[in-house]
Scaffold this motif. Structure first.
Motif, PDB file in Angstrom:
ATOM      1  N   ALA A 282       0.831  -1.201   0.000  1.00 48.72           N
ATOM      2  CA  ALA A 282       0.000   0.000   0.000  1.00 48.72           C
ATOM      3  C   ALA A 282       0.868   1.254   0.000  1.00 48.72           C
ATOM      4  N   GLY A 283       1.951   1.236   0.799  1.00 44.28           N
ATOM      5  CA  GLY A 283       2.833   2.391   0.865  1.00 44.28           C
ATOM      6  C   GLY A 283       3.517   2.692  -0.455  1.00 44.28           C
ATOM      7  N   LEU A 284       3.777   1.656  -1.250  1.00 42.74           N
ATOM      8  CA  LEU A 284       4.404   1.836  -2.560  1.00 42.74           C
ATOM      9  C   LEU A 284       3.392   2.234  -3.640  1.00 42.74           C
ATOM     10  N   GLY A 285       2.109   2.315  -3.261  1.00 47.12           N
ATOM     11  CA  GLY A 285       1.080   2.721  -4.220  1.00 47.12           C
ATOM     12  C   GLY A 285       0.711   1.650  -5.223  1.00 47.12           C
ATOM     13  N   LEU A 286       0.928   0.376  -4.877  1.00 48.23           N
ATOM     14  CA  LEU A 286       0.628  -0.698  -5.823  1.00 48.23           C
ATOM     15  C   LEU A 286      -0.873  -0.983  -5.911  1.00 48.23           C
ATOM     16  N   PHE A 287      -1.589  -0.809  -4.794  1.00 45.54           N
ATOM     17  CA  PHE A 287      -3.029  -1.037  -4.810  1.00 45.54           C
ATOM     18  C   PHE A 287      -3.745   0.159  -5.439  1.00 45.54           C
ATOM     19  N   SER A 288      -4.885  -0.116  -6.040  1.00 44.92           N
ATOM     20  CA  SER A 288      -5.728   0.947  -6.583  1.00 44.92           C
ATOM     21  C   SER A 288      -7.188   0.535  -6.441  1.00 44.92           C
ATOM     22  N   ILE A 289      -8.076   1.469  -6.654  1.00 46.87           N
ATOM     23  CA  ILE A 289      -9.508   1.152  -6.620  1.00 46.87           C
ATOM     24  C   ILE A 289      -9.826   0.083  -7.663  1.00 46.87           C
ATOM     25  N   GLU A 290      -9.170   0.167  -8.821  1.00 49.10           N
ATOM     26  CA  GLU A 290      -9.431  -0.804  -9.887  1.00 49.10           C
ATOM     27  C   GLU A 290      -9.001  -2.214  -9.499  1.00 49.10           C
ATOM     28  N   THR A 291      -7.802  -2.341  -8.916  1.00 48.94           N
ATOM     29  CA  THR A 291      -7.341  -3.681  -8.548  1.00 48.94           C
ATOM     30  C   THR A 291      -8.217  -4.275  -7.449  1.00 48.94           C
ATOM     31  N   LEU A 292      -8.627  -3.449  -6.491  1.00 50.68           N
ATOM     32  CA  LEU A 292      -9.457  -3.949  -5.409  1.00 50.68           C
ATOM     33  C   LEU A 292     -10.857  -4.322  -5.902  1.00 50.68           C
ATOM     34  N   ARG A 293     -11.368  -3.568  -6.874  1.00 51.13           N
ATOM     35  CA  ARG A 293     -12.680  -3.910  -7.446  1.00 51.13           C
ATOM     36  C   ARG A 293     -12.614  -5.255  -8.171  1.00 51.13           C
ATOM     37  N   LEU A 294     -11.554  -5.465  -8.929  1.00 46.55           N
ATOM     38  CA  LEU A 294     -11.393  -6.735  -9.624  1.00 46.55           C
ATOM     39  C   LEU A 294     -11.167  -7.887  -8.645  1.00 46.55           C
ATOM     40  N   ASP A 295     -10.510  -7.589  -7.525  1.00 45.79           N
ATOM     41  CA  ASP A 295     -10.332  -8.622  -6.499  1.00 45.79           C
ATOM     42  C   ASP A 295     -11.684  -9.129  -5.992  1.00 45.79           C
ATOM     43  N   LEU A 296     -12.624  -8.212  -5.816  1.00 47.48           N
ATOM     44  CA  LEU A 296     -13.954  -8.626  -5.361  1.00 47.48           C
ATOM     45  C   LEU A 296     -14.627  -9.549  -6.378  1.00 47.48           C
ATOM     46  N   LEU A 297     -14.452  -9.248  -7.656  1.00 44.51           N
ATOM     47  CA  LEU A 297     -15.048 -10.081  -8.693  1.00 44.51           C
ATOM     48  C   LEU A 297     -14.384 -11.448  -8.787  1.00 44.51           C
ATOM     49  N   LEU A 298     -13.089 -11.513  -8.483  1.00 47.16           N
ATOM     50  CA  LEU A 298     -12.339 -12.762  -8.611  1.00 47.16           C
ATOM     51  C   LEU A 298     -12.320 -13.587  -7.327  1.00 47.16           C
ATOM     52  N   ALA A 299     -12.762 -13.006  -6.206  1.00 46.40           N
ATOM     53  CA  ALA A 299     -12.717 -13.695  -4.922  1.00 46.40           C
ATOM     54  C   ALA A 299     -13.421 -15.057  -4.936  1.00 46.40           C
ATOM     55  N   PRO A 300     -14.629 -15.200  -5.551  1.00 49.14           N
ATOM     56  CA  PRO A 300     -15.266 -16.523  -5.560  1.00 49.14           C
ATOM     57  C   PRO A 300     -14.413 -17.596  -6.239  1.00 49.14           C
ATOM     58  N   PHE A 301     -13.664 -17.218  -7.259  1.00 50.58           N
ATOM     59  CA  PHE A 301     -12.819 -18.188  -7.955  1.00 50.58           C
ATOM     60  C   PHE A 301     -11.616 -18.578  -7.096  1.00 50.58           C
ATOM     61  N   ALA A 302     -11.120 -17.642  -6.285  1.00 53.17           N
ATOM     62  CA  ALA A 302     -10.043 -17.964  -5.351  1.00 53.17           C
ATOM     63  C   ALA A 302     -10.525 -18.979  -4.321  1.00 53.17           C
ATOM     64  N   LEU A 303     -11.730 -18.784  -3.813  1.00 49.56           N
ATOM     65  CA  LEU A 303     -12.297 -19.716  -2.834  1.00 49.56           C
ATOM     66  C   LEU A 303     -12.583 -21.074  -3.467  1.00 49.56           C
ATOM     67  N   LEU A 304     -13.058 -21.067  -4.703  1.00 50.46           N
ATOM     68  CA  LEU A 304     -13.299 -22.331  -5.409  1.00 50.46           C
ATOM     69  C   LEU A 304     -11.995 -23.111  -5.561  1.00 50.46           C
ATOM     70  N   GLY A 305     -10.943 -22.440  -5.981  1.00 55.79           N
ATOM     71  CA  GLY A 305      -9.662 -23.111  -6.142  1.00 55.79           C
ATOM     72  C   GLY A 305      -9.141 -23.664  -4.818  1.00 55.79           C
ATOM     73  N   THR A 306      -9.315 -22.911  -3.724  1.00 55.03           N
ATOM     74  CA  THR A 306      -8.869 -23.379  -2.412  1.00 55.03           C
ATOM     75  C   THR A 306      -9.625 -24.637  -2.014  1.00 55.03           C
ATOM     76  N   TRP A 307     -10.934 -24.637  -2.214  1.00 57.56           N
ATOM     77  CA  TRP A 307     -11.754 -25.809  -1.884  1.00 57.56           C
ATOM     78  C   TRP A 307     -11.310 -27.024  -2.685  1.00 57.56           C
ATOM     79  N   LEU A 308     -11.046 -26.826  -3.972  1.00 57.70           N
ATOM     80  CA  LEU A 308     -10.574 -27.934  -4.805  1.00 57.70           C
ATOM     81  C   LEU A 308      -9.211 -28.438  -4.322  1.00 57.70           C
ATOM     82  N   GLY A 309      -8.323 -27.505  -3.947  1.00 57.03           N
ATOM     83  CA  GLY A 309      -7.009 -27.893  -3.472  1.00 57.03           C
ATOM     84  C   GLY A 309      -7.075 -28.721  -2.203  1.00 57.03           C
TER      85      GLY A 309
END
Length: 253
Positions: A193-220
């Motif tokens: 965060a201090g290096l400015g790597l996060f943005s509103i856009e990346t965090l918004r996309l994270d919300l959209l991709l979160a279900p797929f992260a959980l699906l992959g974890t469950w499969l693993g």
């Protein structure tokens, strides 16, 4: 940074990458999870790929903690974490100036060399071969893992090298990697965060991709518990080899 667009091309790359990260971290010791950021870097800037993946990796860590709770090796986890935190700090300090390709080349070479060393003199996989590494090697592996995790999410191979030398059970190995990277990824979030790597856009996309992260974890997790221990470690060694080769390739090209 370029603008991020949630179009079909983006999701065609991002969804498999995130599911793969979940499967790797949820069931096979995180060794190949870094490849997800590499896949995303094919379509977006590398810095954006790292920033996009970190919250998802943290979500995967949290989801994987419960099924492996207290099944880790506390001693080995402590050694790796104590080495890893300074590695994260060094990565944050040198992030803008370091030669990431040279680091990828070094880690990739060490990963492949470790597998060859463990397998020497045998036809096929021998899970009993090789030397148990001492505690100072664990601290060093943690430091290198923390550093490479910060700059490329590629901390899995150094940690795997140390843990596999200890010949743990498959669940102890998996649980220890989950605990170690849960702590290290938390440590990475503030400097990211201090290096400015996060943005509103990346965090918004994270919300959209979160279900797929959980699906992959469950499969693993399901795959972890459904395959024999010998096969599990064979897969772990294969993943370590593949990630090592990929790091070497990235470093050279």
């Amino acid at each position: 940074m370029q603008s991020l667009e949630a179009d079909l091309v983006f999701f065609a790359f991002a969804v498999p990458a995130v599911v793969f990260a979940g499967v790797s971290k949820g069931g096979f010791g995180s060794g190949a999870a870094f490849a997800s950021a590499s896949i995303l870097a094919l379509i977006i800037e590398p810095g954006q790929a790292l920033a996009l993946m970190l919250p998802l990796l943290m979500l995967i860590d949290v989801a994987a903690l419960r099924p492996y709770w207290r099944r880790w090796s506390s001693k080995e986890a402590a050694v790796l974490i104590l080495g890893g935190i300074p590695g994260v700090a060094l990565g944050a300090w040198l992030f803008s100036a370091l030669d990431a390709d040279a680091m990828r080349l070094m880690i990739g070479t060490l990963s492949v060399a470790f597998v060859i060393w463990q397998m020497r003199g045998h036809l096929g996989f021998s899970l009993q071969a090789g030397r148990v590494l001492p505690g100072w090697a664990g601290a060093l592996a943690g430091g290198v893992g923390g550093f490479t995790s910060f700059v490329s999410h590629a901390g899995g191979p150094p940690v795997a090298v140390y843990l596999l030398s200890k010949k743990p059970s498959k669940t102890e190995y998996q649980a220890t990697t989950v605990l170690v990277f849960w702590v290290l990824n938390l440590a990475k979030a503030i400097p990211y965060a201090g290096l400015g790597l996060f943005s509103i856009e990346t965090l918004r996309l994270d919300l959209l991709l979160a279900p797929f992260a959980l699906l992959g974890t469950w499969l693993g997790v399901r795959l972890h518990h459904s395959i024999p221990e010998r096969l599990f470690f064979a897969v772990a060694y294969v993943l370590l080899t593949l990630t090592g080769v990929k790091l070497i390739w990235d470093g050279l090209t």
